[in-house]
Write a protein that holds these residues in place. Structure first.
Motif, short mmCIF file in Angstrom:
data_model
loop_
_atom_site.label_atom_id
_atom_site.label_comp_id
_atom_site.label_asym_id
_atom_site.label_seq_id
_atom_site.Cartn_x
_atom_site.Cartn_y
_atom_site.Cartn_z
N TYR A 183 -5.19 25.46 -7.15
CA TYR A 183 -4.85 23.97 -7.86
C TYR A 183 -5.58 23.71 -9.53
O TYR A 183 -5.75 24.65 -10.23
N GLN A 231 5.80 10.20 -2.65
CA GLN A 231 5.67 9.22 -2.67
C GLN A 231 6.82 7.75 -2.58
O GLN A 231 7.30 6.66 -2.28
N ASN A 270 -3.88 15.64 -17.11
CA ASN A 270 -3.77 14.31 -16.45
C ASN A 270 -3.41 15.00 -15.12
O ASN A 270 -2.54 14.05 -14.16
N LEU A 271 -3.39 15.99 -14.13
CA LEU A 271 -2.93 16.37 -12.93
C LEU A 271 -3.86 15.91 -12.20
O LEU A 271 -5.13 15.81 -12.62
N PHE A 272 -3.09 15.63 -10.17
CA PHE A 272 -4.21 15.39 -9.86
C PHE A 272 -5.12 16.21 -9.74
O PHE A 272 -4.53 17.44 -9.04
N PRO A 273 -6.46 16.88 -9.42
CA PRO A 273 -7.46 17.17 -9.15
C PRO A 273 -7.43 18.07 -8.19
O PRO A 273 -7.60 19.05 -7.64
N HIS A 274 -7.05 17.00 -6.93
CA HIS A 274 -7.15 17.34 -5.64
C HIS A 274 -5.83 17.73 -5.05
O HIS A 274 -5.91 18.09 -3.77
N MET A 275 -4.99 17.84 -5.33
CA MET A 275 -3.65 18.54 -5.01
C MET A 275 -3.57 19.99 -5.37
O MET A 275 -3.69 20.46 -6.87
N ARG A 308 6.04 18.36 -12.37
CA ARG A 308 5.90 16.71 -12.30
C ARG A 308 7.05 15.96 -12.41
O ARG A 308 7.03 15.09 -11.49
N GLU A 310 4.45 14.80 -5.23
CA GLU A 310 3.87 13.65 -4.73
C GLU A 310 4.50 12.79 -5.36
O GLU A 310 5.35 11.75 -4.05
N ALA A 311 4.76 12.26 -6.30
CA ALA A 311 5.84 11.73 -6.68
C ALA A 311 7.36 11.66 -6.02
O ALA A 311 7.56 10.54 -5.72
N SER A 354 -7.56 23.02 -11.08
CA SER A 354 -9.31 24.17 -11.57
C SER A 354 -9.07 25.80 -12.10
O SER A 354 -9.79 25.95 -12.84
N GLN A 355 -7.87 26.01 -11.22
CA GLN A 355 -8.05 27.18 -11.02
C GLN A 355 -6.59 27.78 -12.23
O GLN A 355 -5.98 28.89 -12.30
#
Lengths: 259, 327
Positions: free
Chosen positions: A152, A123, A106-111, A168, A119-120, A154-155
């Motif tokens: 990313y 934020q 569940n990594l954030f794929p757009h980051m 994270r 992020e946390a 996906s890489q």
């Protein structure tokens, strides 16, 4: 499994029940995890292991019993005899101290990897970006991914993604880490790198609850082992002891299939 | 762990699989076969060319004054009209997107009142023609003589200008469609993302803004681009409520110079220019929101051209080596 003279358990479950509609998933779980303890939870699928873990950080609401983390009731406030549901903000505040690692990462794929870790802290804790970035660098180096900051998800390979996910969770400086079958979605050759990171974490004294099918990890790293079946704790104790000489018939039957 | 590492280090990986006497092996002769001839396609091409020629011939004989078309293409009122078309489109879409996202979140809410109101809104605005809605707004002064917003009071006739009626008619209608698009986008994001954000201590608002919506955008942007282009064209309807956009500007001129077809061609050319420019913008927007997902992220035309140039260059140098995969 817990040392009785320890001041306060990190996690304490008292007769925890959880239903999904008419399906009873947890049927009265008692559990105690001391600070610094690595507690491995094993059992057949559908036994309620993951649900128990998700109850600990209130991703699921329990239906009966009491659940405490570091002495605080999870998700509720008690005043007199009455329980009050916590507000969203209070639940979020509680979760800050509890890290969670998921089976499917569940990594954030757009980051990027670094942004995922930052992020946390940025934020939620209001850390400045530069500071958060430096901390992310340290954490990614700690899980052996210093050179993957800008990639990313996906890489990255599954094992790398899971290590980013651990970094994270660590970025929030949790006092407790929950692992929900962290290696079950990985190719067999990638399991080792994730377990190595978890082992190092345990050696640093992190309190951990690990739902897993890796009996080797439970034996070597675990301080305690809990065998669950059908929503109940069937047997608990020292992992080496339980794995070598299970006392209960059900434990024996399960272990004979997985060992 | 340690033996797996040993195994890895023993495998250099760049040696070909052993076969014995490999160095003497020559790859077999390349296949040179006669390709399948597609006669049907050639016939199709011929038919299409014949039809195009006929069309061209017909238009050459048609009584169209192309000089008038050329002259009015850059005429002040026409350019101004195109600007207004663009303006009302952008504003209506802005209203539609913002309100649409709010409606989508309301519809996904667990509160039955919020979800119900959103459902009713979508039911009404999707269920009635835009033209009717435009007239409803424009003629509001028949039933409400004054408008009173508390901080603002005025005669409805002065308040409900053609511009405002057009904006409300187009924007509110668009919101109903955008709500459905946004809802599909939000629902396309894996629930594990929300759980991961919550587990990190993020609240619902932050989770939505930072985690869910950015990922939903990949699903939301392509149909929104279509909506935008649709809106560019649908905005021509507001000519009926006296708002002087592109189509109305063309009509006004043609009612004076009687060059009806010429003015329609002028207007058509302008609509094509606008939609083409926005298609290009949409392409880059989609690329931006596909970040982190390289497989669905196509190269820009410039990148493609550069890659092709490099390919040609390398082919020129290493002629005969035939290694295309290295580019």
């Amino acid at each position: 499994m817990s040392t009785t003279n320890s001041p306060r358990p990190m996690v304490r479950a008292e007769r925890v029940h959880k239903n999904f509609g008419s399906v009873r998933v947890l049927k009265g779980i008692d559990l105690e995890v001391s600070p610094g303890e690595v507690c491995c939870v094993v059992g057949p699928s559908g036994s309620g292991k993951s649900t128990l873990l998700r109850c600990v950080n209130h991703l699921e609401k329990i239906n009966a019993g009491r659940l405490y983390v570091d002495g605080e009731l999870v998700g509720y406030r008690q005043r007199g005899d009455k329980l009050y549901e916590m507000r969203e903000r209070e639940v979020a505040a509680q979760r800050r101290d509890i890290g969670m690692v998921f089976q499917r990462f569940n990594l954030f794929p757009h980051m990027t990897a670094a942004e995922n870790v930052m992020e946390a802290p940025v934020q939620v804790k209001g850390l400045r970006r530069a500071e958060a970035r430096q901390r992310a660098e340290e954490l990614l180096a700690r899980v052996g991914l210093a050179d993957r900051m800008g990639n990313y998800p996906s890489q990255l390979s599954g094992g790398q993604q899971q290590r980013v996910a651990i970094a994270r969770a660590l970025a929030m400086d949790p006092k407790l880490m929950l692992f929900d079958e962290p290696t079950s979605a990985l190719d067999p050759e990638l399991v080792g790198e994730v377990l190595d990171v978890m082992r190092a974490l345990a050696e640093d004294g992190m309190t951990m609850i690990v739902v897993t099918h890796e009996m080797g990890f439970a034996r070597e790293v675990g301080d305690s082992l809990v065998f669950m079946d059908d929503g109940l704790v069937v047997e608990a104790g020292d992992p080496r002891e339980v794995l070598a000489n299970p006392r209960q018939e059900r434990t024996r039957a399960f272990l004979s299939k997985v060992l | 762990m340690s033996d797996s590492r040993d195994r890895l280090s023993k495998e250099p990986g760049d040696e070909p699989p052993s076969g014995g006497g490999l160095k003497d092996r020559v790859p077999p002769e390349a296949i040179r076969a006669v390709p399948v001839r597609h006669w049907g396609r050639w016939i199709g091409v011929a038919v299409v060319f014949a039809l195009l020629a006929a069309l061209f011939q017909a238009f050459r004989g048609a009584d169209i004054n192309w000089d008038v078309v050329g002259e009015f293409l850059t005429y002040d009122t026409i350019v101004e009209g195109a600007g207004k078309t663009l303006w009302i489109t952008v504003l209506s879409m802005l209203l539609g997107v913002v309100l649409g996202v709010v409606l989508a979140i309301m519809r996904l809410s667990r509160n039955p009142v919020l979800a119900g109101v959103a459902w009713g809104y979508i039911w009404f605005f999707r269920g009635t023609p835009v033209l009717v809605q435009l007239f409803l707004w424009y003629n509001l002064s028949f039933v409400f003589e004054t408008v009173n917003l508390g901080f603002y009071k005025d005669e409805m006739n002065d308040f409900m200008t053609p511009f405002l009626a057009a904006l409300l008619g187009l924007g509110l209608n668009e919101a109903a469609y955008m709500a459905e698009i946004a809802r599909a986008g939000i629902q396309s994001v894996d629930h594990g993302q929300t759980e991961a954000a919550h587990a990190l201590g993020m609240n619902n608002g932050k989770t939505l803004r930072r985690i869910v919506l950015p990922q939903a955008m990949r699903v939301i942007v392509p149909p929104t681009g279509n909506e935008f282009i649709n809106m560019l064209k649908t905005s021509s309807l507001v000519y009926a409520i006296q708002y002087t956009e592109l189509f109305r500007a063309g009509n006004t001129i043609s009612s004076r110079n009687l060059a009806v077809m010429e003015m329609l061609i002028v207007v058509t050319v302008w609509y094509l220019i606008l939609t083409t420019v926005f298609s290009i913008g949409q392409y880059y927007l989609e690329r931006y929101f596909a970040r982190g997902n390289e497989r669905s992220r196509p190269p820009t035309p410039f990148q493609r051209a550069r890659a092709r140039a490099r390919l040609l260059g390398s082919r020129g140098e290493g002629a005969g080596s035939g290694s295309v995969g290295g580019v």
